[in-house]
Design a protein around this motif. Structure first.
Motif, PDB file in Angstrom:
ATOM      1  N   LEU A 282       0.773  -1.134  -0.068  1.00 38.47           N
ATOM      2  CA  LEU A 282       0.213   0.016   0.134  1.00 38.47           C
ATOM      3  C   LEU A 282       0.814   1.414  -0.021  1.00 38.47           C
ATOM      4  N   GLU A 283       2.055   1.229   0.912  1.00 45.40           N
ATOM      5  CA  GLU A 283       2.940   2.149   0.608  1.00 45.40           C
ATOM      6  C   GLU A 283       3.505   2.544  -0.748  1.00 45.40           C
ATOM      7  N   LEU A 284       3.725   1.328  -1.447  1.00 43.54           N
ATOM      8  CA  LEU A 284       4.255   1.650  -2.982  1.00 43.54           C
ATOM      9  C   LEU A 284       3.001   2.030  -3.737  1.00 43.54           C
ATOM     10  N   SER A 285       2.133   1.654  -3.502  1.00 45.91           N
ATOM     11  CA  SER A 285       0.724   2.070  -4.147  1.00 45.91           C
ATOM     12  C   SER A 285       0.757   3.863  -4.129  1.00 45.91           C
ATOM     13  N   ALA A 286       0.876   4.282  -2.903  1.00 47.82           N
ATOM     14  CA  ALA A 286       0.452   5.644  -2.769  1.00 47.82           C
ATOM     15  C   ALA A 286       2.020   6.353  -3.430  1.00 47.82           C
ATOM     16  N   THR A 287       3.189   5.840  -3.182  1.00 49.04           N
ATOM     17  CA  THR A 287       4.257   6.288  -3.839  1.00 49.04           C
ATOM     18  C   THR A 287       4.064   6.508  -5.324  1.00 49.04           C
ATOM     19  N   LEU A 288       4.022   5.463  -5.982  1.00 49.07           N
ATOM     20  CA  LEU A 288       3.565   5.374  -7.368  1.00 49.07           C
ATOM     21  C   LEU A 288       2.489   6.333  -8.051  1.00 49.07           C
ATOM     22  N   TRP A 289       1.487   6.362  -7.209  1.00 48.95           N
ATOM     23  CA  TRP A 289       0.470   7.480  -7.436  1.00 48.95           C
ATOM     24  C   TRP A 289       0.803   8.788  -7.505  1.00 48.95           C
ATOM     25  N   SER A 290       1.796   9.227  -6.395  1.00 49.60           N
ATOM     26  CA  SER A 290       1.993  10.505  -6.283  1.00 49.60           C
ATOM     27  C   SER A 290       2.885  10.690  -7.504  1.00 49.60           C
ATOM     28  N   LEU A 291       3.848  10.047  -8.099  1.00 48.81           N
ATOM     29  CA  LEU A 291       4.898  10.214  -8.912  1.00 48.81           C
ATOM     30  C   LEU A 291       4.167  10.045 -10.462  1.00 48.81           C
ATOM     31  N   GLY A 292       2.891   9.448 -10.708  1.00 47.07           N
ATOM     32  CA  GLY A 292       2.247   9.203 -11.905  1.00 47.07           C
ATOM     33  C   GLY A 292       2.726   7.886 -12.590  1.00 47.07           C
ATOM     34  N   LEU A 293       3.364   7.114 -11.922  1.00 45.44           N
ATOM     35  CA  LEU A 293       3.749   6.000 -12.325  1.00 45.44           C
ATOM     36  C   LEU A 293       2.515   4.641 -11.960  1.00 45.44           C
ATOM     37  N   GLU A 294       2.575   3.559 -12.655  1.00 44.11           N
ATOM     38  CA  GLU A 294       1.433   2.759 -12.517  1.00 44.11           C
ATOM     39  C   GLU A 294       2.046   1.481 -11.743  1.00 44.11           C
ATOM     40  N   LEU A 295       1.040   0.923 -11.263  1.00 41.44           N
ATOM     41  CA  LEU A 295       1.234  -0.447 -10.347  1.00 41.44           C
ATOM     42  C   LEU A 295       0.554  -1.359 -10.940  1.00 41.44           C
ATOM     43  N   GLY A 296       1.508  -2.638 -10.839  1.00 44.64           N
ATOM     44  CA  GLY A 296       1.047  -4.022 -11.160  1.00 44.64           C
ATOM     45  C   GLY A 296       1.238  -5.005  -9.849  1.00 44.64           C
ATOM     46  N   MET A 297       0.998  -6.168  -9.984  1.00 47.05           N
ATOM     47  CA  MET A 297       1.239  -7.253  -8.893  1.00 47.05           C
ATOM     48  C   MET A 297       2.003  -8.415  -9.599  1.00 47.05           C
ATOM     49  N   HIS A 298       3.323  -8.632  -9.006  1.00 49.77           N
ATOM     50  CA  HIS A 298       4.104  -9.770  -9.583  1.00 49.77           C
ATOM     51  C   HIS A 298       3.877 -11.095  -8.677  1.00 49.77           C
ATOM     52  N   SER A 299       3.958 -12.151  -9.135  1.00 45.10           N
ATOM     53  CA  SER A 299       3.850 -13.443  -8.391  1.00 45.10           C
ATOM     54  C   SER A 299       5.356 -14.273  -8.336  1.00 45.10           C
ATOM     55  N   PRO A 300       5.694 -14.446  -6.890  1.00 45.70           N
ATOM     56  CA  PRO A 300       6.697 -15.271  -7.077  1.00 45.70           C
ATOM     57  C   PRO A 300       6.354 -16.831  -6.967  1.00 45.70           C
ATOM     58  N   SER A 301       5.212 -17.025  -6.986  1.00 45.91           N
ATOM     59  CA  SER A 301       4.359 -18.316  -6.637  1.00 45.91           C
ATOM     60  C   SER A 301       3.908 -18.298  -5.208  1.00 45.91           C
ATOM     61  N   GLU A 302       2.665 -19.143  -4.949  1.00 46.08           N
ATOM     62  CA  GLU A 302       2.179 -18.798  -3.887  1.00 46.08           C
ATOM     63  C   GLU A 302       1.045 -20.186  -3.725  1.00 46.08           C
ATOM     64  N   THR A 303       0.858 -20.445  -2.548  1.00 41.28           N
ATOM     65  CA  THR A 303      -0.292 -21.297  -2.210  1.00 41.28           C
ATOM     66  C   THR A 303      -1.730 -20.375  -1.797  1.00 41.28           C
ATOM     67  N   GLY A 304      -2.581 -20.929  -1.672  1.00 42.75           N
ATOM     68  CA  GLY A 304      -3.863 -20.095  -0.901  1.00 42.75           C
ATOM     69  C   GLY A 304      -3.753 -19.293   0.110  1.00 42.75           C
ATOM     70  N   ILE A 305      -2.560 -19.269   0.869  1.00 47.12           N
ATOM     71  CA  ILE A 305      -2.449 -18.536   2.031  1.00 47.12           C
ATOM     72  C   ILE A 305      -1.941 -17.215   1.348  1.00 47.12           C
TER      73      ILE A 305
END
Length: 400
Positions: A282-305
């Motif tokens: 969420l901190e990254l989200s706010a940082t990018l919003w203030s700079l006009g950069l966009e946000l995505g979400m990467h996956s390292p691999s995960e179970t349901g947790i």
């Protein structure tokens, strides 16, 4: 105010089989994912779970050594515990491991807090903006799909089964002309789909620019790390006009001003694993919003947790403008009682208290035993020497 104290911390290592021997720049995947689970037990009997993984090694030995710093503390005071565990001075020594160590601890604490208060993590964080999250089709070549036709057939099956409209193709494995033909063939099958191309920085600048120009007319969402360096990404972006995403040249908050000032990328692919948990995302989200950069979400691999944690992160983030990535479709099994369901390319955000998923202890025990039998593995294939840019691509059966 009543405080819920941390009574005990249990750390477990599991290995879960995946479908197929996935191929990527670093070589052939060994066919299993290693995850580290954190269970935090409180004096009120409320238990929380978290998970980290993706690199082939368990982080249990490191997290075990932090237990004494957690036991006896107020489980609700997450900010204090973050600075106790994950202060920047600690990052000097642990570097990129530190956020991955903190993520499962924070997740477990949020799980406890949500359960104790009777609300989901996303509601704990202010409330959902989205009740379902779009996910991309993460398409890997395998040893069984070494022709364009075979890979397209496999990808078509995945896309139709889950209803994906965003397709991420893992490239940098075969020669660029082979992978260009795969994208073109998939675009013919799915003319309304959006494509993201991820060679993991394997291409040199010339190869990357030629690949991009060969795909004119196809709905490209972005190229993810088409080349390795920040200056290379800036040059690619300038030469092609395509949107550029990264999860290599910006992996720490200190990197963000640099990519912004250089105009090197458009989208930073954060995730709770690498960006200090859900709060860090969420901190990254706010940082990018203030700079006009966009946000995505990467996956390292995960179970349901961890995927549940990712969904809660996505649900409360207003400027997440792209489908999130996940390896979830490749897991042969899960450690939650009701695996998360992908339908029409989306997953519903859990609404039950805490993470909103129920842990299956018998499954954890099963995959703890599997981990004991199989152990850790290096991320890079044992027989592979991986240069960046890549000097030798895997031979295919259709491009000589």
């Amino acid at each position: 105010m009543v405080k819920i104290r941390i009574k005990d911390v249990k750390v477990k290592s599991i290995a879960v089989p995946i479908r197929g021997k996935l191929l990527r720049v670093a070589g052939e995947h060994p066919g299993r994912n290693v995850f580290t689970l954190v269970e935090i037990i409180t004096d009120e009997g409320v238990t929380g779970y978290g998970e980290t993984g993706g690199g082939g090694f368990s982080l249990a030995p490191l997290i075990e050594k932090l237990k004494d710093q957690l036991i006896g503390e107020d489980a609700f005071n997450i900010r204090k515990l973050k600075w106790k565990i994950a202060s920047p001075i600690t990052a000097t020594y642990y570097n990129q491991l530190l956020p991955q160590i903190w993520f499962p601890i924070e997740t477990a604490l949020l799980d406890i807090k949500g359960k104790a208060l009777g609300v989901s993590i996303s509601n704990l964080l202010g409330g959902q903006l989205k009740d379902s999250i779009e996910v991309s089709a993460y398409i890997f070549p395998t040893k069984d799909t070494e022709t364009v036709e075979d890979l397209v057939t496999n990808a078509e099956m995945i896309v139709r089964r889950y209803g994906f409209t965003s397709i991420k193709l893992k490239t940098g494995v075969f020669k660029p002309e082979h992978e260009i033909d795969v994208v073109k063939a998939l675009a013919e099958k799915f003319p309304h789909a959006r494509f993201r191309i991820d060679p993991n920085g394997a291409w040199n600048l010339s190869q990357a620019i030629n690949a991009a120009k060969s795909l004119n007319g196809i709905r490209i969402e972005y190229f993810e790390d088409p080349v390795w360096t920040m200056e290379g990404l800036r040059a690619f972006k300038q030469a092609t006009g395509y949107t550029v995403a990264t999860n290599t040249v910006a992996t720490r908050f200190e990197d963000v001003p640099n990519v912004f000032l250089r105009g090197a990328v458009d989208v930073i692919l954060g995730d709770p694993h690498w960006w200090y948990g859900i709060y860090g995302y969420l901190e990254l989200s706010a940082t990018l919003w203030s700079l006009g950069l966009e946000l995505g979400m990467h996956s390292p691999s995960e179970t349901g947790i961890a995927l549940a944690a990712m969904l809660h992160s996505a649900a409360v983030t207003q400027n997440l403008g792209y489908a999130i990535d996940t390896h979830y479709i490749y897991l042969e099994d899960d450690i939650i009682k009701k695996p998360l369901n992908i339908e029409n390319g989306k997953i519903k955000v859990p609404i039950e208290p805490g993470l909103g998923v129920e842990i299956d202890e018998s499954q954890i025990e099963k995959y703890e035993n599997f981990y004991r039998e199989t152990g850790d593995y290096p991320y890079q294939g044992q027989k592979d020497i991986v240069t960046i840019p890549k000097l030798k691509f895997r031979n295919c059966k259709c491009h000589v």
